[in-house]
Design a protein around this motif. Structure first.
Motif, mmCIF file in Angstrom:
data_model
loop_
_atom_site.group_PDB
_atom_site.id
_atom_site.type_symbol
_atom_site.label_atom_id
_atom_site.label_comp_id
_atom_site.label_asym_id
_atom_site.label_seq_id
_atom_site.Cartn_x
_atom_site.Cartn_y
_atom_site.Cartn_z
ATOM 1 N N VAL A 1 23.651 15.321 -15.644
ATOM 2 C CA VAL A 1 24.437 14.155 -15.246
ATOM 3 C C VAL A 1 25.409 14.596 -14.150
ATOM 4 N N ILE A 2 25.308 13.956 -12.986
ATOM 5 C CA ILE A 2 26.138 14.317 -11.838
ATOM 6 C C ILE A 2 26.882 13.081 -11.352
ATOM 7 N N GLY A 3 28.195 13.203 -11.248
ATOM 8 C CA GLY A 3 29.005 12.193 -10.584
ATOM 9 C C GLY A 3 29.282 12.631 -9.161
ATOM 10 N N SER A 4 29.133 11.730 -8.214
ATOM 11 C CA SER A 4 29.303 12.056 -6.799
ATOM 12 C C SER A 4 30.310 11.097 -6.179
ATOM 13 N N GLY A 5 31.410 11.646 -5.687
ATOM 14 C CA GLY A 5 32.446 10.834 -5.056
ATOM 15 C C GLY A 5 33.293 11.696 -4.145
ATOM 16 N N GLN A 6 34.600 11.709 -4.384
ATOM 17 C CA GLN A 6 35.525 12.530 -3.595
ATOM 18 C C GLN A 6 36.800 12.690 -4.410
ATOM 19 N N ILE A 7 37.275 13.912 -4.587
ATOM 20 C CA ILE A 7 38.450 14.118 -5.425
ATOM 21 C C ILE A 7 39.697 13.510 -4.786
ATOM 22 N N THR A 8 39.763 13.449 -3.466
ATOM 23 C CA THR A 8 40.775 12.630 -2.787
ATOM 24 C C THR A 8 40.067 11.831 -1.707
ATOM 25 N N ARG B 1 42.348 16.154 7.066
ATOM 26 C CA ARG B 1 43.735 16.102 6.587
ATOM 27 C C ARG B 1 43.892 15.577 5.160
ATOM 28 N N SER B 2 42.988 14.690 4.708
ATOM 29 C CA SER B 2 43.244 14.033 3.423
ATOM 30 C C SER B 2 42.052 14.054 2.468
ATOM 31 N N LEU B 3 40.949 14.688 2.860
ATOM 32 C CA LEU B 3 39.732 14.640 2.047
ATOM 33 C C LEU B 3 39.441 16.026 1.474
ATOM 34 N N ALA B 4 39.792 16.225 0.217
ATOM 35 C CA ALA B 4 39.543 17.501 -0.420
ATOM 36 C C ALA B 4 38.087 17.601 -0.845
ATOM 37 N N MET B 5 37.482 18.733 -0.546
ATOM 38 C CA MET B 5 36.092 18.996 -0.922
ATOM 39 C C MET B 5 36.092 19.941 -2.119
ATOM 40 N N THR B 6 36.135 19.381 -3.302
ATOM 41 C CA THR B 6 36.187 20.179 -4.522
ATOM 42 C C THR B 6 35.116 19.693 -5.472
ATOM 43 N N ASN B 7 34.394 20.639 -6.068
ATOM 44 C CA ASN B 7 33.336 20.335 -7.032
ATOM 45 C C ASN B 7 33.712 20.922 -8.387
ATOM 46 N N TYR B 8 33.368 20.209 -9.455
ATOM 47 C CA TYR B 8 33.673 20.648 -10.811
ATOM 48 C C TYR B 8 32.391 20.749 -11.619
#
Length: 261
Positions: free
Chosen positions: A158-165, A249-256
């Motif tokens: 199960v993978i959720g795909s979006g953006q942390i910010t 500037r405002s889009l963090a690229m973080t995967n969990y």
């Protein structure tokens, strides 16, 4: 078979596969480190419906749901097979847990095919997409994920795909990673501290408790998939964080990665 992890991915701009300044290769590194799933159920921020719909497409279309980008991007196809059996199982699990759900054929939007392309470049992992509900809150999506947890025992990731910010109005597309708004880190640090502490209550109340929550997510459709991934995780999940920097500037690229402890 060990239970598969569930994931949340920050999928970035549609240009992630073709922009050498972005950390696209790191998605491939992550994919190589993960146990290979028999199929993927993908919840993308870019397919929103009134209630959950699971795609039964046998050969999902590669949807180019954006405009004004280089022609090269529109020529990319991701011909992974669909997973209609997973879609039917997901809808049944949701129904058994009191969540109205249905099925219909649907392609893969860029929130789905972009990370799949980078993580599974041979397009040999079947994938079904499940819609999110942008008008519903974090708690709803957590319960969706909790209902889907049983899929992990069947080899489904199960993978959720979006953006942390995700505040595009605050984005500066000429900014360097070192130009990141410091409030991005304040938000992600809070979020990751609560994830590490398994503080689900605080996370579900993030819009009230997290610093700069409304600034980071004027609307929260790009964060809702993380709550589905969290819901699908084991109660005693282990947390792995792949932090790839902050862009524009405002889009963090973080995967969990929520793994089995």
């Amino acid at each position: 078979m060990n239970r598969l992890p569930s994931l949340f991915l920050s999928h970035g701009a549609p240009t992630l596969p073709i922009d050498p300044s972005m950390p696209s290769a790191q998605f491939g590194v992550l994919g190589a480190q993960l146990p290979r799933p028999q199929a993927v159920l993908m919840l993308s921020a870019h397919w929103g419906t009134a209630h959950p719909l699971a795609s039964t497409a046998t050969t999902p279309e590669t949807i180019h749901d954006f405009y004004g980008f280089p022609r090269q991007l529109y020529e990319i196809q991701y011909p992974a097979p669909g997973a209609p059996d997973v879609a039917h199982r997901a809808a049944a699990l949701l129904g058994e847990n009191g969540i109205l759900a249905d099925t219909q054929p649907h392609g893969l939007d860029h929130g789905a095919w972009v990370p799949m392309l980078l993580m599974f470049p041979h397009a040999d992992v079947p994938v079904a997409q499940l819609s999110i509900q942008p008008h519903m809150d974090a708690a709803h999506h957590f319960q969706v994920g909790r209902a889907l947890r049983a899929l992990k025992d069947d080899g489904v990731m199960v993978i959720g795909s979006g953006q942390i910010t995700h505040n595009l109005r605050a984005a500066d597309f000429s900014a360097r990673p070192e130009d990141a708004d410091p409030r991005v880190a304040e938000f992600t640090d809070w979020f990751e501290t609560k994830l590490a502490a398994h503080d689900v209550g605080a996370l579900l109340d993030y819009r009230r408790q997290a610093p700069h929550a409304v600034l980071m997510h004027p609307t929260d459709e790009h964060l809702l998939p993380v709550f589905a991934a969290l819901g699908a995780a084991d109660d005693d999940y282990s947390l792995a964080i792949q932090s790839l920097g902050t862009y524009q500037r405002s889009l963090a690229m973080t995967n969990y990665v929520f793994g089995s402890a």
